[in-house]
Enzyme design. Structure first.
Site, mmCIF file in Angstrom:
data_model
loop_
_atom_site.group_PDB
_atom_site.id
_atom_site.type_symbol
_atom_site.label_atom_id
_atom_site.label_comp_id
_atom_site.label_asym_id
_atom_site.label_seq_id
_atom_site.Cartn_x
_atom_site.Cartn_y
_atom_site.Cartn_z
ATOM 1 N N HIS A 236 0.803 -1.233 0.000
ATOM 2 C CA HIS A 236 0.000 0.000 0.000
ATOM 3 C C HIS A 236 0.828 1.270 0.000
ATOM 4 O O HIS A 236 0.264 2.366 0.115
ATOM 5 C CB HIS A 236 -0.908 0.057 1.234
ATOM 6 N N LYS B 79 -8.361 14.029 5.323
ATOM 7 C CA LYS B 79 -7.553 12.810 5.294
ATOM 8 C C LYS B 79 -6.515 12.967 6.384
ATOM 9 O O LYS B 79 -6.403 14.043 6.981
ATOM 10 C CB LYS B 79 -6.888 12.608 3.926
ATOM 11 N N ARG B 80 -5.734 11.894 6.684
ATOM 12 C CA ARG B 80 -4.671 12.046 7.666
ATOM 13 C C ARG B 80 -3.764 13.216 7.287
ATOM 14 O O ARG B 80 -3.538 13.485 6.105
ATOM 15 C CB ARG B 80 -3.859 10.745 7.756
ATOM 16 N N LYS C 24 0.828 14.503 1.729
ATOM 17 C CA LYS C 24 -0.525 14.805 1.256
ATOM 18 C C LYS C 24 -0.723 16.313 1.045
ATOM 19 O O LYS C 24 -1.711 16.765 0.500
ATOM 20 C CB LYS C 24 -1.567 14.276 2.244
ATOM 21 N N THR D 17 -8.615 6.821 -1.501
ATOM 22 C CA THR D 17 -9.952 6.269 -1.701
ATOM 23 C C THR D 17 -11.019 7.328 -1.437
ATOM 24 O O THR D 17 -12.138 7.208 -1.923
ATOM 25 C CB THR D 17 -10.190 5.054 -0.766
HETATM 26 C C1 TH1 Z 1 -2.851 3.819 2.543
HETATM 27 C C2 TH1 Z 1 -2.254 4.589 1.403
HETATM 28 O O1 TH1 Z 1 -1.519 5.684 1.895
HETATM 29 C C3 TH1 Z 1 -3.377 5.087 0.497
HETATM 30 O O2 TH1 Z 1 -2.858 5.733 -0.637
HETATM 31 C C4 TH1 Z 1 -4.246 3.911 0.052
HETATM 32 O O3 TH1 Z 1 -5.376 4.375 -0.643
HETATM 33 C C5 TH1 Z 1 -4.692 3.099 1.252
HETATM 34 O O4 TH1 Z 1 -3.580 2.700 2.025
HETATM 35 C C6 TH1 Z 1 -5.460 1.857 0.847
HETATM 36 O O5 TH1 Z 1 -4.782 1.138 -0.127
HETATM 37 C C7 TH1 Z 1 -1.874 3.327 3.545
HETATM 38 N N1 TH1 Z 1 -2.112 3.321 4.861
HETATM 39 C C8 TH1 Z 1 -1.083 2.793 5.581
HETATM 40 C C9 TH1 Z 1 -1.053 2.630 6.959
HETATM 41 C C10 TH1 Z 1 0.062 2.068 7.552
HETATM 42 C C11 TH1 Z 1 1.140 1.677 6.788
HETATM 43 C C12 TH1 Z 1 1.125 1.847 5.418
HETATM 44 C C13 TH1 Z 1 -0.007 2.407 4.814
HETATM 45 S S1 TH1 Z 1 -0.342 2.749 3.179
HETATM 46 C C14 TH1 Z 1 0.091 1.879 9.046
#
Ligand code: TH1
Length: 833
Positions: free
Chosen positions: A374, A567-568, A573, A678
């Site tokens: 991810h 978002k976070r 970002k 998303t």
């Molecule tokens: C997120 C990605 O940042 C985001 O772009 C993506 O849409 C989402 O995953 C679903 O695929 C991620 N969240 C985390 C959280 C942790 C570690 C790596 C990622 S990547 C704790």
């Protein structure tokens, strides 16, 4: 199934089997019964909390019947199951979802009204189940919804955190974290005190010989913690299929406390042991896209993975099949590298416990697992010090070394004499201290590796995992672009829009096949339809404006353009770029004459999101946004022309109010950094346009909705490396508009300049790693185009409708079907009545 009940008793069991309530009368009867008996409350003392509890219990009872039936049939029909292993499940609220999925929300609404309650007031009593950080955890929740809705036999496995993601308060413009104790009343979970697993940590490994003289490894000593299962029913939409989410809770092994210690007068230490055990599942790590290498986090990972695998293996063994059939019965998906130890644990079970030989076991392991990556951010890629593993999981470390040895031998055969290749791909990084690279272990132990959007999947194959593509060939790598569930993110969040769409698309079928949205496109030219569409958007903005008024006391004009970034909070970002852009807008307005100002389009800039508690720069960004807000929102020259809002405690249930209320939303990460995103999909699905960079799923959204229905800007991912290089080694000039923004900050317009020094210095002095200055001009210019486009409301609404009509691709149903076909090899198994 019936055959399991002895003949003489069968009739009685059938006669008294629980029947789900039907109709409004049945619902009300159940609510009142639960208030009076389950909750032991007098009918004349039923507040909204109690009404929520009773309503939930009534719907819960309904789910349980389908849930039992589903689980029995899945077991009896012995089909292949999918297990989705995720450290995060960001579920949000369950009641609204349950009511919509069983198709009884209107019934409940009428029933509650009859009992003196408004359904909205009841729904909002529920605490969010917030066992996740952001996109990764919410994706897992959307996947569970789609798996059940599409009738796939599937279980989720996670941790039952006592504290989910913290609650965010804003005090004097700064984020303050408050613990999220969400379990005081949770009707949606079922403790299974009979489903427990003892999990071992620490200890030693001894070599010994088995009965046949074969050397075996024995892991003993150390400490044992008990895992207790808590099950959560996951109902599908318009189907009886109800899957299971099993969450593990940690507890001292052998009861409340150690009676031996207790009886020896060591009361304190016996309680301390208990608390140490309970600490494992106590709290969700609040970092998104960051790994900090804490021992407790590794303990969480092993605890959860070992309990889940024990459970999966136990279930498989009941079928009495040969071990070689394991991958035909079981598909396990690893949600990022967090569950990678599952690969090692299954290998350990097969060789040390079940006595299979290495190669046979390893073939089973690799055919069972799939790994989803991810992120490419280096700070998020998990690495664990060898010394930590040696201490906590000594047998697992040995197995990792062996996996690596056999893997490197294979690499050497294919690339003889390439020492550097071996060094680069080794699972063991030869650094000081030595580290285990979890992503490499996940790749080596899986049969498929996927990214979450096309650009991201290309990037992992050409950058961080390039060598592995050379070793295994390209077929091991694939893309599955993320999606979101239209049930929660359209039907539940935006009921009026959902109803309007249904009236034009021939009913609710679009909720189970989102490509049906394409039928909307023929109505773009219909004036009445456009008018209704615009009215719904306005009503959704009014709903958000009310929320803003009641939580922050700020009045915003629902007729203004709502510009939203939720978002976070993360530098990649680029919320900092957004707020710099807002300051630029403010300065531009201030320079205008009152006459000129009157011609400007009013705008509300809305932010929301949590910063990881240890992420200092992200907290500075929140502080700047709030500081700008308190100046701009109180400037009489500006009035309604610009408002800056920071929404407190952004979470799933707030997103359900926010997403339907945007005119434009911001997805502006530095190109190549956001794997997918998303919320971009949720906003477009709700009839908002987006301003975004060529990053993650934005690119595929553009492909689907067309370039005219999205606002793209900024540098491309292939240029990022060169630009960064130039910042550091060439001369780095800052965009002149951005420089003016910095000077205004430094003048003290938004409070003590020193408070924001680090945000300015990151761009000016520290190489502008996220390319804020490089993209600033095109960002501002594109916002000008947004204003211009918004002035022509007819065309704007047409763009929105067209975009929604073309969003069919982004359903998590499409996504889950792709996983099922290309990674899991599983088929739907509809429940028979
Ligand atoms: C997120 C990605 O940042 C985001 O772009 C993506 O849409 C989402 O995953 C679903 O695929 C991620 N969240 C985390 C959280 C942790 C570690 C790596 C990622 S990547 C704790």
């Amino acid at each position: 199934i019936k055959a399991s009940i002895p003949e003489p008793q069968r009739a009685a069991w059938e006669k008294y089997a629980v029947k789900s309530f039907e109709g409004q009368e049945g619902f009300e009867r159940e609510v009142v019964r639960h208030v009076e008996t389950t909750l032991a409350r007098s009918l004349f003392n039923c507040d909204e909390k109690a009404a929520y509890a009773a309503t939930s219990l009534a719907f819960r009872d309904r789910l349980i019947t389908d849930w039992n039936k589903t689980q029995q049939q899945h077991t009896y029909r012995d089909a292949k199951r999918v297990y989705y292993l995720s450290l995060e499940f960001l579920m949000g609220r369950a009641l609204d979802n349950a009511m919509l999925n069983v198709g009884l929300k209107d019934t409940a609404k009428a029933g509650l009204a009859d009992l003196g309650f408004r359904i909205e007031d009841i729904i909002t009593q529920e605490n969010d189940a917030a066992l996740g950080n952001g996109g990764l955890g919410r994706l897992a929740a959307c996947f569970l919804d789609s798996l059940a809705s599409l009738d796939y036999p599937a279980w989720g496995y996670g941790l039952r955190y006592r504290y989910g993601i913290f609650k965010q308060e804003i005090i004097d413009g700064y984020q303050v974290e408050v613990p999220d104790y969400w379990l005081d009343f949770n009707p949606w979970e079922f403790p299974r005190h009979d489903v427990t697993v003892d999990i071992q940590f620490y200890g030693n490994v001894q070599k010994s010989a088995d009965a046949n003289g074969k050397t075996i490894s024995v892991w003993d000593g150390g400490e044992v913690v008990q895992a207790v299962a808590y099950d959560v029913p996951i109902p599908g939409y318009a189907t009886p299929t109800t899957n299971n989410l099993r969450l593990w809770s940690s507890k001292a092994s052998g009861g409340e406390f150690d009676f031996q210690k207790f009886n020896n007068g060591d009361y304190e230490s016996s309680v301390a042991d208990q608390q140490r055990a309970e600490t494992i599942s106590a709290v969700l790590y609040p970092n998104d896209n960051l790994e900090r290498g804490k021992e407790l986090r590794l303990k969480q990972q092993y605890f959860w993975v070992a309990a889940s695998l024990y459970d999966i293996v136990r279930r498989f063994k009941k079928s009495k099949r040969a071990w070689s059939e394991f991958p035909e019965q079981v598909a396990i998906q690893l949600n990022d590298t967090h569950p990678t130890l599952a690969i090692v644990e299954l290998q350990r079970i097969l060789i040390d416990v079940e006595g299979l030989d290495w190669d046979q076991a390893w073939a089973i392991v690799t055919n069972t697992f799939g790994y989803t990556n991810h992120t490419v951010l280096p700070e998020a890629l998990e690495k664990w010090p060898v010394s930590l593993l040696q201490n906590l999981l000594p047998r697992h470390l040995q197995i990792i070394f062996d996996i690596n040895l056999f893997f490197l031998q294979q690499v050497e055969k294919k690339f003889p004499d390439d020492r550097d290749m071996l060094r680069r791909v080794s699972i063991v990084e030869e650094s000081q201290p030595k580290m285990i690279r979890m992503a490499y272990l996940a790749i080596v132990g899986s049969h498929k590796v996927n990214g979450v959007a096309e650009l991201h999947s290309d990037l992992i194959q050409t950058t961080i995992f390039k060598d592995f593509v050379a070793i295994y060939g390209p077929d091991k790598f694939t893309n599955v672009t993320n999606g979101v569930t239209p049930r929660r993110w359209l039907h539940q969040a935006n009921p009026r829009l959902s109803e309007l769409i249904a009236s034009k698309c021939g009913g609710n079928e679009f909720l189970t096949d989102l490509t049906n949205l394409s039928k909307l496109e023929q109505f773009v030219g219909d004036k009445d339809f456009r008018k209704e569409w615009a009215e719904i958007k306005y009503a959704n903005k009014v709903r958000l404006a009310k929320h803003i008024k009641s939580t922050l006391g700020v009045t915003v004009n629902p007729a203004a353009l709502f510009d939203i970034q939720v978002k976070r909070i993360h530098e990649y970002k680029r919320q900092q770029m957004n707020i710099f852009g807002v300051i630029h807008r403010y300065l531009t307005l201030k320079k205008m004459s009152p006459e000129e100002r009157k011609k400007q389009l009013p705008r509300v800039s809305i932010f929301g999101g949590k910063a990881a508690p240890g992420y200092w720069m992200a907290k500075q960004i929140i502080h700047l946004i709030n500081s700008v807000g308190s100046v701009v929102n109180n400037d009489a020259d500006i009035g309604d022309l610009l408002k800056v809002i920071f929404l407190e405690d952004y979470n799933v249930s707030k997103a359900e109010i926010i997403c339907p209320a945007s005119d434009i939303s911001e997805h502006i990460s530095t190109a190549g950094t956001e794997a997918s995103g998303t919320s971009n999909m949720k906003f477009v699905l709700n009839g908002g346009l987006i301003i975004g960079t060529c990053d993650g799923a934005n690119i595929e959204i553009t492909r689907e909705v067309g370039e005219n229905n999205i606002f793209l800007f900024g540098n491309l991912s292939e240029d990022v490396e060169d630009l960064r290089h130039a910042h550091t080694y060439g001369s780095h000039t800052i965009d002149s508009d951005l420089d003016a923004v910095f000077k205004e900050i430094e003048k003290g317009t938004f409070g003590t300049p020193h408070d924001f020094g680090a945000l300015v210095a990151a761009v000016r002095q520290h190489g502008d790693y996220y390319l804020v200055s490089d993209d600033f001009h095109s960002y501002i210019e594109t916002h000008r185009l947004v204003d211009e486009a918004y002035r022509n409301q007819d065309e704007w609404v047409s763009k929105c409708i067209t975009a929604v009509a073309r969003m069919g691709f982004f359903s998590s149903d499409r996504c889950i079907n792709e996983y099922a076909e290309s990674i899991w090899n599983v088929e739907p198994l509809p429940i028979k009545e």
